[in-house]
Design a protein around this motif. Structure first.
Motif, PDB file in Angstrom:
ATOM      1  N   GLY A 108       0.711  -1.475  -0.393  1.00 37.48           N
ATOM      2  CA  GLY A 108      -0.328   0.111  -0.153  1.00 37.48           C
ATOM      3  C   GLY A 108       0.758   1.351   0.247  1.00 37.48           C
ATOM      4  O   GLY A 108       0.010   2.560   0.672  1.00 37.48           O
ATOM      5  N   TYR A 109       2.271   1.082  -0.676  1.00 37.54           N
ATOM      6  CA  TYR A 109       2.672   2.331  -0.504  1.00 37.54           C
ATOM      7  C   TYR A 109       2.000   3.420  -1.913  1.00 37.54           C
ATOM      8  O   TYR A 109       1.786   2.868  -2.620  1.00 37.54           O
ATOM      9  CB  TYR A 109       4.112   2.012  -0.503  1.00 37.54           C
ATOM     10  CG  TYR A 109       4.860   1.299   0.626  1.00 37.54           C
ATOM     11  CD1 TYR A 109       4.263   0.616   1.265  1.00 37.54           C
ATOM     12  CD2 TYR A 109       5.761   2.418   1.242  1.00 37.54           C
ATOM     13  CE1 TYR A 109       5.168   0.150   2.372  1.00 37.54           C
ATOM     14  CE2 TYR A 109       6.002   1.826   2.941  1.00 37.54           C
ATOM     15  CZ  TYR A 109       5.690   0.720   2.747  1.00 37.54           C
ATOM     16  OH  TYR A 109       6.312   0.000   3.893  1.00 37.54           O
ATOM     17  N   ASP A 110       2.599   4.920  -1.062  1.00 39.69           N
ATOM     18  CA  ASP A 110       2.017   5.403  -2.744  1.00 39.69           C
ATOM     19  C   ASP A 110       2.886   6.512  -2.534  1.00 39.69           C
ATOM     20  O   ASP A 110       2.967   6.776  -3.925  1.00 39.69           O
ATOM     21  CB  ASP A 110       1.244   6.839  -1.299  1.00 39.69           C
ATOM     22  CG  ASP A 110       0.243   6.373  -0.899  1.00 39.69           C
ATOM     23  OD1 ASP A 110       0.236   6.319   0.350  1.00 39.69           O
ATOM     24  OD2 ASP A 110      -0.510   5.333  -1.439  1.00 39.69           O
ATOM     25  N   TYR A 111       4.507   6.315  -2.167  1.00 42.38           N
ATOM     26  CA  TYR A 111       5.180   7.096  -2.950  1.00 42.38           C
ATOM     27  C   TYR A 111       6.625   5.910  -2.958  1.00 42.38           C
ATOM     28  O   TYR A 111       7.262   5.671  -2.184  1.00 42.38           O
ATOM     29  CB  TYR A 111       5.489   8.622  -2.248  1.00 42.38           C
ATOM     30  CG  TYR A 111       4.929   9.661  -2.482  1.00 42.38           C
ATOM     31  CD1 TYR A 111       3.867   9.391  -0.926  1.00 42.38           C
ATOM     32  CD2 TYR A 111       4.479  10.596  -3.035  1.00 42.38           C
ATOM     33  CE1 TYR A 111       2.701  10.068  -0.707  1.00 42.38           C
ATOM     34  CE2 TYR A 111       2.768  10.987  -2.662  1.00 42.38           C
ATOM     35  CZ  TYR A 111       2.540  11.279  -1.594  1.00 42.38           C
ATOM     36  OH  TYR A 111       1.233  12.172  -1.019  1.00 42.38           O
ATOM     37  N   TRP A 112       6.671   6.453  -4.324  1.00 45.42           N
ATOM     38  CA  TRP A 112       8.403   5.285  -4.811  1.00 45.42           C
ATOM     39  C   TRP A 112       9.256   6.154  -5.745  1.00 45.42           C
ATOM     40  O   TRP A 112       9.446   7.357  -6.126  1.00 45.42           O
ATOM     41  CB  TRP A 112       8.143   3.965  -5.724  1.00 45.42           C
ATOM     42  CG  TRP A 112       6.823   3.503  -5.120  1.00 45.42           C
ATOM     43  CD1 TRP A 112       6.106   3.322  -5.197  1.00 45.42           C
ATOM     44  CD2 TRP A 112       7.120   1.961  -4.379  1.00 45.42           C
ATOM     45  NE1 TRP A 112       5.156   2.678  -4.674  1.00 45.42           N
ATOM     46  CE2 TRP A 112       5.792   1.797  -4.384  1.00 45.42           C
ATOM     47  CE3 TRP A 112       8.431   1.393  -4.435  1.00 45.42           C
ATOM     48  CZ2 TRP A 112       5.479   0.239  -3.273  1.00 45.42           C
ATOM     49  CZ3 TRP A 112       7.947   0.484  -3.907  1.00 45.42           C
ATOM     50  CH2 TRP A 112       6.642   0.104  -3.471  1.00 45.42           C
ATOM     51  N   GLY A 113      10.401   5.860  -5.177  1.00 42.64           N
ATOM     52  CA  GLY A 113      12.044   5.923  -5.819  1.00 42.64           C
ATOM     53  C   GLY A 113      12.335   6.014  -7.128  1.00 42.64           C
ATOM     54  O   GLY A 113      11.715   4.092  -7.489  1.00 42.64           O
ATOM     55  N   GLN A 114      12.815   5.805  -7.500  1.00 44.44           N
ATOM     56  CA  GLN A 114      13.217   4.956  -9.162  1.00 44.44           C
ATOM     57  C   GLN A 114      14.338   4.344  -8.474  1.00 44.44           C
ATOM     58  O   GLN A 114      14.733   3.043  -9.515  1.00 44.44           O
ATOM     59  CB  GLN A 114      13.950   6.191 -10.008  1.00 44.44           C
ATOM     60  CG  GLN A 114      13.643   7.273 -10.240  1.00 44.44           C
ATOM     61  CD  GLN A 114      12.801   6.825 -11.284  1.00 44.44           C
ATOM     62  OE1 GLN A 114      12.347   6.463 -12.072  1.00 44.44           O
ATOM     63  NE2 GLN A 114      10.900   7.393 -10.368  1.00 44.44           N
ATOM     64  N   GLY A 115      14.904   4.167  -8.023  1.00 41.34           N
ATOM     65  CA  GLY A 115      15.555   2.354  -7.706  1.00 41.34           C
ATOM     66  C   GLY A 115      17.342   2.339  -8.107  1.00 41.34           C
ATOM     67  O   GLY A 115      17.163   3.194  -8.030  1.00 41.34           O
ATOM     68  N   THR A 116      17.610   1.724  -6.912  1.00 44.59           N
ATOM     69  CA  THR A 116      19.394   1.691  -6.780  1.00 44.59           C
ATOM     70  C   THR A 116      19.775   0.159  -7.481  1.00 44.59           C
ATOM     71  O   THR A 116      19.330  -0.423  -5.916  1.00 44.59           O
ATOM     72  CB  THR A 116      20.096   2.340  -5.792  1.00 44.59           C
ATOM     73  OG1 THR A 116      21.692   2.222  -5.898  1.00 44.59           O
ATOM     74  CG2 THR A 116      19.679   2.076  -4.456  1.00 44.59           C
ATOM     75  N   GLN A 117      20.830   0.087  -8.168  1.00 47.43           N
ATOM     76  CA  GLN A 117      20.728  -1.300  -7.771  1.00 47.43           C
ATOM     77  C   GLN A 117      22.252  -1.904  -7.240  1.00 47.43           C
ATOM     78  O   GLN A 117      22.996  -1.029  -6.677  1.00 47.43           O
ATOM     79  CB  GLN A 117      22.041  -1.029  -9.420  1.00 47.43           C
ATOM     80  CG  GLN A 117      22.449  -2.839  -9.750  1.00 47.43           C
ATOM     81  CD  GLN A 117      20.412  -3.692 -10.197  1.00 47.43           C
ATOM     82  OE1 GLN A 117      20.235  -3.697 -10.475  1.00 47.43           O
ATOM     83  NE2 GLN A 117      20.844  -5.252 -10.128  1.00 47.43           N
ATOM     84  N   VAL A 118      21.538  -3.124  -6.687  1.00 45.13           N
ATOM     85  CA  VAL A 118      22.576  -3.695  -5.879  1.00 45.13           C
ATOM     86  C   VAL A 118      23.609  -5.135  -6.864  1.00 45.13           C
ATOM     87  O   VAL A 118      21.994  -5.799  -7.276  1.00 45.13           O
ATOM     88  CB  VAL A 118      22.290  -4.140  -4.232  1.00 45.13           C
ATOM     89  CG1 VAL A 118      23.194  -4.710  -3.623  1.00 45.13           C
ATOM     90  CG2 VAL A 118      22.195  -2.959  -3.980  1.00 45.13           C
ATOM     91  N   THR A 119      24.071  -5.808  -6.866  1.00 45.92           N
ATOM     92  CA  THR A 119      24.817  -6.371  -7.333  1.00 45.92           C
ATOM     93  C   THR A 119      25.585  -7.610  -6.621  1.00 45.92           C
ATOM     94  O   THR A 119      26.827  -6.831  -6.308  1.00 45.92           O
ATOM     95  CB  THR A 119      25.482  -6.219  -8.861  1.00 45.92           C
ATOM     96  OG1 THR A 119      24.262  -5.734 -10.071  1.00 45.92           O
ATOM     97  CG2 THR A 119      25.554  -7.311  -9.261  1.00 45.92           C
ATOM     98  N   VAL A 120      25.168  -8.522  -5.811  1.00 46.97           N
ATOM     99  CA  VAL A 120      26.166  -9.759  -5.313  1.00 46.97           C
ATOM    100  C   VAL A 120      26.590 -10.299  -5.846  1.00 46.97           C
ATOM    101  O   VAL A 120      25.815 -11.565  -6.510  1.00 46.97           O
ATOM    102  CB  VAL A 120      25.870 -10.082  -4.046  1.00 46.97           C
ATOM    103  CG1 VAL A 120      26.409 -10.837  -3.610  1.00 46.97           C
ATOM    104  CG2 VAL A 120      24.203  -8.925  -3.472  1.00 46.97           C
ATOM    105  N   SER A 121      28.249 -10.360  -6.479  1.00 45.25           N
ATOM    106  CA  SER A 121      28.646 -11.921  -6.858  1.00 45.25           C
ATOM    107  C   SER A 121      29.490 -13.125  -5.848  1.00 45.25           C
ATOM    108  O   SER A 121      29.511 -12.674  -5.203  1.00 45.25           O
ATOM    109  CB  SER A 121      29.601 -11.003  -8.284  1.00 45.25           C
ATOM    110  OG  SER A 121      30.466 -10.706  -6.791  1.00 45.25           O
ATOM    111  N   SER A 122      29.001 -14.060  -7.055  1.00 42.91           N
ATOM    112  CA  SER A 122      29.563 -14.967  -5.931  1.00 42.91           C
ATOM    113  C   SER A 122      31.153 -15.372  -5.896  1.00 42.91           C
ATOM    114  O   SER A 122      31.504 -15.192  -6.931  1.00 42.91           O
ATOM    115  CB  SER A 122      28.345 -15.984  -6.433  1.00 42.91           C
ATOM    116  OG  SER A 122      28.766 -16.220  -7.474  1.00 42.91           O
TER     117      SER A 122
END
Length: 122
Positions: A108-122
């Motif tokens: 039920g969230y009303d406001y959102w950001g654009q996102g930030t990428q998180v990449t975890v390498s094995s």
């Protein structure tokens, strides 16, 4: 209106740590419950964590409980997600979100950001 801008994403090795931040502007930040969500390629967006306006109550997805910590600094209008013991399956675009508290933390969230990428390498 609330504007949200995430930062702090990047590439990290499995087992490492990363902290992402979300800066809010607009209406009074302290009134809002803040949440973090993530979306991996080919998957639906999922709830990660949330924190109430005072910081007294926090909520976590089972998959991150014990590894991630959500916090907020109302003086700086910023919410943080500290991610430890990262796994390759944590790789996703991480979104910050905000809403007026209604007793439900995961939807039920009303406001959102654009996102930030998180990449975890094995």
């Amino acid at each position: 209106q609330v504007q949200l801008v995430e930062s702090g994403g990047g590439l990290v090795q499995a087992g490492g740590s990363l902290r992402v931040s979300c800066a809010a502007s607009g209406r009074t930040f302290s009134r809002y419950v803040m949440g973090w969500f993530r979306q991996a390629p080919g998957k639906e967006r999922e709830f990660v964590a949330a924190i109430t306006w005072s910081g007294a109550n926090t909520y976590y997805a089972d998959s991150v409980k014990g590894r991630f910590t959500i916090s907020r600094d109302n003086a700086k209008n910023t919410v943080y997600l500290q991610m430890n013991s990262l796994k390759p399956e944590d790789t996703a675009l991480y979104y910050c979100a905000a809403k007026i508290w209604n007793g439900v933390a995961r939807t039920g969230y009303d406001y959102w950001g654009q996102g930030t990428q998180v990449t975890v390498s094995s």
